[in-house]
Motif scaffolding. Structure first.
Motif, PDB file in Angstrom:
ATOM      1  N   LEU A  59      74.745  63.939  36.703  1.00 52.71           N
ATOM      2  CA  LEU A  59      74.935  64.742  37.568  1.00 52.71           C
ATOM      3  C   LEU A  59      74.695  64.092  38.724  1.00 52.71           C
ATOM      4  O   LEU A  59      73.784  63.555  39.036  1.00 52.71           O
ATOM      5  CB  LEU A  59      74.358  66.111  37.433  1.00 52.71           C
ATOM      6  N   GLU A  60      75.871  64.238  39.666  1.00 57.81           N
ATOM      7  CA  GLU A  60      75.641  63.514  40.963  1.00 57.81           C
ATOM      8  C   GLU A  60      76.042  64.464  42.172  1.00 57.81           C
ATOM      9  O   GLU A  60      76.906  65.447  41.885  1.00 57.81           O
ATOM     10  CB  GLU A  60      76.395  62.310  41.178  1.00 57.81           C
ATOM     11  N   VAL A  61      75.107  64.257  43.183  1.00 58.54           N
ATOM     12  CA  VAL A  61      75.466  65.304  44.569  1.00 58.54           C
ATOM     13  C   VAL A  61      75.867  64.133  45.585  1.00 58.54           C
ATOM     14  O   VAL A  61      75.180  63.220  46.025  1.00 58.54           O
ATOM     15  CB  VAL A  61      74.400  65.945  44.815  1.00 58.54           C
ATOM     16  N   ASP A  62      77.141  64.389  46.028  1.00 58.51           N
ATOM     17  CA  ASP A  62      77.635  63.355  47.030  1.00 58.51           C
ATOM     18  C   ASP A  62      77.426  61.917  46.631  1.00 58.51           C
ATOM     19  O   ASP A  62      76.644  61.186  47.566  1.00 58.51           O
ATOM     20  CB  ASP A  62      77.107  63.701  48.491  1.00 58.51           C
ATOM     21  N   GLY A  63      77.706  61.731  45.374  1.00 58.69           N
ATOM     22  CA  GLY A  63      77.690  60.109  44.955  1.00 58.69           C
ATOM     23  C   GLY A  63      76.011  59.749  44.778  1.00 58.69           C
ATOM     24  O   GLY A  63      75.836  58.702  44.172  1.00 58.69           O
ATOM     25  N   GLN A  64      75.064  60.627  44.906  1.00 57.65           N
ATOM     26  CA  GLN A  64      73.722  60.340  44.394  1.00 57.65           C
ATOM     27  C   GLN A  64      73.445  60.957  43.093  1.00 57.65           C
ATOM     28  O   GLN A  64      73.654  62.215  42.945  1.00 57.65           O
ATOM     29  CB  GLN A  64      72.850  61.139  45.488  1.00 57.65           C
ATOM     30  N   ILE A  65      72.910  60.016  42.233  1.00 60.60           N
ATOM     31  CA  ILE A  65      72.475  60.337  40.921  1.00 60.60           C
ATOM     32  C   ILE A  65      71.350  61.342  40.902  1.00 60.60           C
ATOM     33  O   ILE A  65      70.344  60.795  41.412  1.00 60.60           O
ATOM     34  CB  ILE A  65      72.598  59.377  39.919  1.00 60.60           C
ATOM     35  N   ARG A  66      71.468  62.853  40.430  1.00 59.97           N
ATOM     36  CA  ARG A  66      70.356  63.421  40.503  1.00 59.97           C
ATOM     37  C   ARG A  66      69.674  63.768  39.003  1.00 59.97           C
ATOM     38  O   ARG A  66      68.610  64.147  38.823  1.00 59.97           O
ATOM     39  CB  ARG A  66      70.639  64.749  40.998  1.00 59.97           C
ATOM     40  N   ALA A  67      70.601  63.677  38.175  1.00 63.72           N
ATOM     41  CA  ALA A  67      70.216  63.882  36.685  1.00 63.72           C
ATOM     42  C   ALA A  67      70.870  63.269  35.684  1.00 63.72           C
ATOM     43  O   ALA A  67      72.135  62.903  36.113  1.00 63.72           O
ATOM     44  CB  ALA A  67      69.967  65.347  36.400  1.00 63.72           C
ATOM     45  N   PHE A  68      70.581  62.862  34.438  1.00 63.30           N
ATOM     46  CA  PHE A  68      71.364  62.305  33.463  1.00 63.30           C
ATOM     47  C   PHE A  68      70.840  62.685  32.150  1.00 63.30           C
ATOM     48  O   PHE A  68      69.544  63.095  31.849  1.00 63.30           O
ATOM     49  CB  PHE A  68      71.347  60.778  33.517  1.00 63.30           C
ATOM     50  N   GLY A  69      71.431  62.600  31.077  1.00 61.80           N
ATOM     51  CA  GLY A  69      71.229  62.652  29.594  1.00 61.80           C
ATOM     52  C   GLY A  69      72.189  61.836  28.853  1.00 61.80           C
ATOM     53  O   GLY A  69      73.142  61.953  28.794  1.00 61.80           O
ATOM     54  N   PHE A  70      71.154  61.138  27.974  1.00 62.81           N
ATOM     55  CA  PHE A  70      72.038  60.616  27.029  1.00 62.81           C
ATOM     56  C   PHE A  70      72.064  61.296  25.679  1.00 62.81           C
ATOM     57  O   PHE A  70      70.801  61.563  25.112  1.00 62.81           O
ATOM     58  CB  PHE A  70      71.315  59.076  26.407  1.00 62.81           C
ATOM     59  N   ALA A  71      73.059  61.103  24.725  1.00 67.90           N
ATOM     60  CA  ALA A  71      73.154  61.775  23.430  1.00 67.90           C
ATOM     61  C   ALA A  71      73.545  60.576  22.499  1.00 67.90           C
ATOM     62  O   ALA A  71      74.210  59.584  22.637  1.00 67.90           O
ATOM     63  CB  ALA A  71      74.168  62.851  23.185  1.00 67.90           C
ATOM     64  N   HIS A  72      72.958  60.892  21.204  1.00 68.45           N
ATOM     65  CA  HIS A  72      73.125  60.058  20.150  1.00 68.45           C
ATOM     66  C   HIS A  72      73.657  60.621  18.887  1.00 68.45           C
ATOM     67  O   HIS A  72      73.202  61.882  18.730  1.00 68.45           O
ATOM     68  CB  HIS A  72      71.867  59.133  19.814  1.00 68.45           C
ATOM     69  N   LEU A  73      74.804  59.938  18.175  1.00 68.61           N
ATOM     70  CA  LEU A  73      74.902  60.660  17.058  1.00 68.61           C
ATOM     71  C   LEU A  73      75.248  59.672  15.727  1.00 68.61           C
ATOM     72  O   LEU A  73      75.868  58.793  16.029  1.00 68.61           O
ATOM     73  CB  LEU A  73      76.519  61.185  17.075  1.00 68.61           C
ATOM     74  N   TRP A  74      74.426  59.984  14.798  1.00 68.13           N
ATOM     75  CA  TRP A  74      74.407  59.020  13.560  1.00 68.13           C
ATOM     76  C   TRP A  74      75.169  59.808  12.629  1.00 68.13           C
ATOM     77  O   TRP A  74      74.347  60.553  11.786  1.00 68.13           O
ATOM     78  CB  TRP A  74      72.954  58.832  13.265  1.00 68.13           C
ATOM     79  N   GLY A  75      76.385  59.986  12.428  1.00 64.57           N
ATOM     80  CA  GLY A  75      77.012  60.656  11.344  1.00 64.57           C
ATOM     81  C   GLY A  75      77.080  61.941  11.641  1.00 64.57           C
ATOM     82  O   GLY A  75      77.538  62.308  12.910  1.00 64.57           O
ATOM     83  N   ARG A  76      76.301  62.783  10.945  1.00 65.62           N
ATOM     84  CA  ARG A  76      76.084  64.517  11.179  1.00 65.62           C
ATOM     85  C   ARG A  76      74.944  64.524  11.946  1.00 65.62           C
ATOM     86  O   ARG A  76      74.512  65.571  12.165  1.00 65.62           O
ATOM     87  CB  ARG A  76      76.278  65.213  10.202  1.00 65.62           C
ATOM     88  N   VAL A  77      74.054  63.576  12.448  1.00 63.06           N
ATOM     89  CA  VAL A  77      72.760  63.755  12.911  1.00 63.06           C
ATOM     90  C   VAL A  77      72.634  63.311  14.147  1.00 63.06           C
ATOM     91  O   VAL A  77      73.011  62.184  14.544  1.00 63.06           O
ATOM     92  CB  VAL A  77      71.590  62.991  11.998  1.00 63.06           C
ATOM     93  N   GLY A  78      72.697  64.222  15.177  1.00 60.70           N
ATOM     94  CA  GLY A  78      72.791  64.156  16.655  1.00 60.70           C
ATOM     95  C   GLY A  78      71.209  64.213  17.074  1.00 60.70           C
ATOM     96  O   GLY A  78      70.511  65.306  16.761  1.00 60.70           O
TER      97      GLY A  78
END
Ligand SMILES: CC(C)(COP(=O)(O)OP(=O)(O)OC[C@H]1O[C@@H](n2cnc3c(N)ncnc32)[C@H](O)[C@@H]1OP(=O)(O)O)[C@@H](O)C(=O)NCCC(=O)NCCS
Length: 320
Positions: A59-78
């Motif tokens: 999530l960025e506000v005026d080009g500044q990154i304010r938040a992030f999240g990584f997701a992972h998916l191993w087949g059906r397990v996320g």
């Protein structure tokens, strides 16, 4: 202007700075004595992003990154992690916005399990994830042992025969990956580590072995390279280890001996495994084998998306 978009490789440098800042502040808020969380190696974040870029957002506000999240998916397990919001803008709903995007992507991609691991000491994180519908489960503990402090076992000691993915000629890799999928699936239907195996090899972060002894077989994905910029190379981190049922203790010991051989060959002084404590037999067995608990995280799963393992299997992995 506020924007939410997918993370790209070009963002990783700035995300790294935010990750270090947010987690260091989090440790200070939780009352830790040592609060500094170093930046990650960029290639490690890059490998992390490759797991499921379709589900990783910033999530960025005026080009500044304010938040992030990584997701992972191993087949059906996320699973989701790491997630962070810049300390100066926490408490404004950014964390929730990012999590909702990651969770929607995992659901759309067909995840049947959705989980995460967080610091049990952080009441704020428990409240945050609890409100998003996550249910607290058991701890996942990191168990480690020194490999050089122990005498090198004599050659006649029981060892499992090991086949390493990265050493195979190209034409044999496909059948290795298929075998790895079968082993993981036997412990947890739909679990598939093929992307993790490929990226571990592609980024030269470690390797994957299939161990055999007679009819019994197991799978181990090990990282040999450090995660943090200020960390020396010192440990073989077994980030996933699967024993389909029925688990035979003498085979487990043979695999542990082979894992120690792997660590020694890489000049790594330690071996570590992550054990969800609901795998109580595995937890007890490793403690009896001389492993020491060096870290713990709380595992949570989203309501309606539990982790279902095959009775009697040992599934030792980390969602962190
Ligand atoms: C954890 C973190 C990501 C939360 O982000 P945030 O933007 O501050 O959280 P939000 O403002 O989106 O809060 C979402 C919800 O959590 C709730 N919440 C937060 N703390 C809470 C608490 N102690 N008890 C109950 N609910 C709580 C909020 O009330 C809010 O609910 P609402 O939307 O119904 O009002 C952020 O604090 C962070 O980056 N911490 C440091 C890094 C970290 O620990 N990451 C997680 C590692 S697993």
């Amino acid at each position: 202007m506020e924007t939410i978009r997918h993370i790209t490789r070009a963002d990783l440098h700035r995300i790294n700075g935010l990750l270090s800042r947010a987690f260091s502040q989090g440790r200070a808020d939780d009352g830790y004595r040592f609060t500094e969380v170093p930046e990650c190696r960029l290639e490690f974040l890059d490998m992390y992003l490759e797991d499921f870029p379709e589900g990783s957002y910033l999530l960025e506000v005026d080009g500044q990154i304010r938040a992030f999240g990584f997701a992972h998916l191993w087949g059906r397990v996320g699973w989701v992690g790491p997630v962070a919001v810049a300390p100066e803008v926490q408490g404004r709903g950014h964390g929730r916005e990012i999590m909702n995007q990651c969770l929607a992507s995992l659901r759309e991609a067909g995840a049947r399990t959705i989980g995460l691991e967080t610091m049990p000491r952080s009441y704020r994180n428990l409240g945050f994830y609890g409100k998003l519908g996550f249910v607290p489960g058991e701890l996942t503990v990191c168990l480690a042992s020194e490999v050089f402090a122990r005498p090198v076992p004599p050659q006649e000691e029981l060892r499992a025969e090991a086949v390493y993915f990265s050493r195979l000629p190209k034409e044999e890799r496909q059948s290795f990956l298929e075998k790895a999928r079968e082993i993981a699936d036997a412990a947890c239907e739909g679990l598939d580590y093929r992307s993790l195996i490929l990226h571990t090899s592609q980024y030269k972060y470690g390797d994957t072995a299939i161990f055999r002894l007679g009819e019994r077989q197991a799978l181990a994905i090990g990282h040999t390279e450090p995660y943090a910029v200020d960390e020396e190379r010192h440990v073989l981190r077994v980030v996933a280890c699967v024993f389909p049922p029925p688990v035979d203790r003498s085979f487990v010991d043979a695999v542990l001996t082979s894992l120690r051989d792997w660590a020694r060959r890489e000049f790594l002084g330690h071996l570590s495994l992550w054990v969800p404590t609901r795998q109580l037999e595995a937890f007890r067995h490793l403690l009896q084998a001389g492993f020491r608990v060096i870290h713990s995280d709380l595992r949570m799963t989203l309501e309606g998306y539990p982790l279902v393992t095959t009775p009697g299997a040992w599934l030792l992995d980390k969602w962190e």
